[in-house]
Design a protein around this motif. Structure first.
Motif, PDB file in Angstrom:
ATOM      1  N   ILE A 128       0.874  -1.183   0.000  1.00 23.91           N
ATOM      2  CA  ILE A 128       0.000   0.000   0.000  1.00 23.91           C
ATOM      3  C   ILE A 128       0.909   1.230   0.000  1.00 23.91           C
ATOM      4  O   ILE A 128       1.617   1.468   0.983  1.00 23.91           O
ATOM      5  CB  ILE A 128      -0.918   0.021   1.239  1.00 23.91           C
ATOM      6  N   PRO A 129       0.937   2.007  -1.077  1.00 22.82           N
ATOM      7  CA  PRO A 129       1.873   3.137  -1.162  1.00 22.82           C
ATOM      8  C   PRO A 129       1.710   4.111   0.004  1.00 22.82           C
ATOM      9  O   PRO A 129       0.591   4.490   0.356  1.00 22.82           O
ATOM     10  CB  PRO A 129       1.501   3.804  -2.496  1.00 22.82           C
ATOM     11  N   ALA A 130       2.820   4.494   0.591  1.00 25.03           N
ATOM     12  CA  ALA A 130       2.786   5.395   1.746  1.00 25.03           C
ATOM     13  C   ALA A 130       2.737   6.862   1.345  1.00 25.03           C
ATOM     14  O   ALA A 130       2.406   7.719   2.170  1.00 25.03           O
ATOM     15  CB  ALA A 130       4.000   5.140   2.636  1.00 25.03           C
ATOM     16  N   ASP A 131       3.080   7.174   0.107  1.00 29.24           N
ATOM     17  CA  ASP A 131       3.160   8.569  -0.318  1.00 29.24           C
ATOM     18  C   ASP A 131       2.115   8.937  -1.360  1.00 29.24           C
ATOM     19  O   ASP A 131       2.196   9.981  -1.998  1.00 29.24           O
ATOM     20  CB  ASP A 131       4.553   8.873  -0.865  1.00 29.24           C
ATOM     21  N   LEU A 132       1.106   8.093  -1.541  1.00 30.11           N
ATOM     22  CA  LEU A 132       0.107   8.304  -2.584  1.00 30.11           C
ATOM     23  C   LEU A 132      -1.105   9.032  -2.024  1.00 30.11           C
ATOM     24  O   LEU A 132      -1.698   8.613  -1.031  1.00 30.11           O
ATOM     25  CB  LEU A 132      -0.314   6.957  -3.178  1.00 30.11           C
ATOM     26  N   GLU A 133      -1.487  10.143  -2.669  1.00 24.42           N
ATOM     27  CA  GLU A 133      -2.696  10.870  -2.311  1.00 24.42           C
ATOM     28  C   GLU A 133      -3.906  10.163  -2.920  1.00 24.42           C
ATOM     29  O   GLU A 133      -3.841   9.657  -4.048  1.00 24.42           O
ATOM     30  CB  GLU A 133      -2.640  12.299  -2.838  1.00 24.42           C
ATOM     31  N   LEU A 134      -5.031  10.165  -2.201  1.00 24.09           N
ATOM     32  CA  LEU A 134      -6.228   9.511  -2.721  1.00 24.09           C
ATOM     33  C   LEU A 134      -6.674  10.128  -4.041  1.00 24.09           C
ATOM     34  O   LEU A 134      -7.113   9.412  -4.952  1.00 24.09           O
ATOM     35  CB  LEU A 134      -7.365   9.589  -1.691  1.00 24.09           C
ATOM     36  N   ALA A 135      -6.534  11.444  -4.174  1.00 23.30           N
ATOM     37  CA  ALA A 135      -6.936  12.098  -5.418  1.00 23.30           C
ATOM     38  C   ALA A 135      -6.084  11.649  -6.600  1.00 23.30           C
ATOM     39  O   ALA A 135      -6.518  11.724  -7.751  1.00 23.30           O
ATOM     40  CB  ALA A 135      -6.849  13.617  -5.265  1.00 23.30           C
ATOM     41  N   GLU A 136      -4.871  11.174  -6.320  1.00 20.62           N
ATOM     42  CA  GLU A 136      -3.970  10.725  -7.374  1.00 20.62           C
ATOM     43  C   GLU A 136      -4.044   9.214  -7.588  1.00 20.62           C
ATOM     44  O   GLU A 136      -3.484   8.696  -8.555  1.00 20.62           O
ATOM     45  CB  GLU A 136      -2.522  11.094  -7.024  1.00 20.62           C
ATOM     46  N   ALA A 137      -4.711   8.523  -6.701  1.00 19.03           N
ATOM     47  CA  ALA A 137      -4.730   7.064  -6.743  1.00 19.03           C
ATOM     48  C   ALA A 137      -5.633   6.548  -7.854  1.00 19.03           C
ATOM     49  O   ALA A 137      -6.594   7.208  -8.259  1.00 19.03           O
ATOM     50  CB  ALA A 137      -5.216   6.519  -5.403  1.00 19.03           C
ATOM     51  N   GLY A 138      -5.309   5.358  -8.323  1.00 20.21           N
ATOM     52  CA  GLY A 138      -6.198   4.676  -9.241  1.00 20.21           C
ATOM     53  C   GLY A 138      -7.232   3.894  -8.450  1.00 20.21           C
ATOM     54  O   GLY A 138      -7.045   3.604  -7.268  1.00 20.21           O
ATOM     55  N   GLU A 139      -8.314   3.537  -9.108  1.00 26.11           N
ATOM     56  CA  GLU A 139      -9.346   2.757  -8.425  1.00 26.11           C
ATOM     57  C   GLU A 139      -8.774   1.443  -7.891  1.00 26.11           C
ATOM     58  O   GLU A 139      -9.208   0.929  -6.866  1.00 26.11           O
ATOM     59  CB  GLU A 139     -10.503   2.480  -9.385  1.00 26.11           C
ATOM     60  N   ARG A 140      -7.734   0.926  -8.560  1.00 25.64           N
ATOM     61  CA  ARG A 140      -7.141  -0.339  -8.143  1.00 25.64           C
ATOM     62  C   ARG A 140      -6.512  -0.251  -6.757  1.00 25.64           C
ATOM     63  O   ARG A 140      -6.365  -1.269  -6.067  1.00 25.64           O
ATOM     64  CB  ARG A 140      -6.086  -0.783  -9.158  1.00 25.64           C
ATOM     65  N   HIS A 141      -6.140   0.948  -6.335  1.00 33.28           N
ATOM     66  CA  HIS A 141      -5.517   1.102  -5.020  1.00 33.28           C
ATOM     67  C   HIS A 141      -6.517   0.953  -3.875  1.00 33.28           C
ATOM     68  O   HIS A 141      -6.122   0.719  -2.724  1.00 33.28           O
ATOM     69  CB  HIS A 141      -4.831   2.465  -4.905  1.00 33.28           C
TER      70      HIS A 141
END
Length: 212
Positions: free
Chosen positions: A91-104
């Protein structure tokens, strides 16, 4: 379903005022709301040395949000083999939800699988599991509890909250994400507080003010 955001939460200065109230200190330095320490306690749940396993500080942090994880459950997650570490690694620690793909955040994702795994631990319910995940991944996974549920008028069984927040942040040229960033800047609480926590905190305090 569409995330229903109360009109008052679109008022930048009102939201900034809510944030300043929440992150204020009482005389002597104690926090006005203990949840103001949720992200920053012990450097945060997502700092490099702690990001991929649960730590004692994580359980103190979720306690600041009125979640008491039973000691036996906490020990289960803290002691070897430290369940959850394998999934946290994915689970990426530096990923913003707005930037995430639905797969995340899909039901097949490591995040969902970890949420379900936490719920399998005796003494950890859906709210506790969600707040533990929000502690470990504050930019990607939002806090959810009974007040947030009422403020956003969510259904009794809510499996789409993460996805609906993501869609709301991305809609209209990411208008909501920009609004939350602006309110955070006006409030002066610090850029280390994620926009998800800005949304959660403003909604929660608004809900409490409304008696929800």
């Amino acid at each position: 379903m569409t995330l229903k955001i109360p009109a008052v939460l679109w008022d930048r200065h009102h939201v900034a005022g809510l944030l300043r109230r929440y992150w204020a200190d009482l005389p002597g330095g104690a926090p006005a709301y203990t949840g103001a320490r949720f992200e920053r306690l012990a450097g945060g749940g997502d700092h490099p040395e702690a990001a991929n396993h649960f730590t004692p500080a994580d359980f103190i942090a979720v306690a600041t949000l009125s979640v008491d994880v039973p000691v036996r459950a906490a020990l289960h997650l803290l002691e070897p083999p430290n369940p959850g570490s394998r999934l946290l690694l994915h689970i990426p620690a530096d990923l913003e939800l707005a930037e995430a793909g639905e797969r995340h955040i899909a039901e097949s994702s490591p995040a969902w699988r970890l949420w379900r795994s936490l719920r399998d631990v005796d003494g950890i319910g859906p709210v506790s599991a969600g707040k533990l995940l929000a502690r470990k991944r504050p930019r990607l996974l939002p806090v959810y509890d009974s007040v947030i549920k009422k403020v956003f008028e969510r259904p009794p069984t809510d499996l789409s909250f993460w996805s609906d927040v993501r869609c709301a942040l991305r809609a209209d040229g990411r208008r909501l994400a920009a609004h939350l960033e602006d309110a955070r800047d006006v409030s002066g609480i610090g850029e280390d507080i994620s926009i998800l926590r800005v949304l959660d905190t403003a909604a929660w305090l608004h809900g409490r003010d409304m008696g929800l």
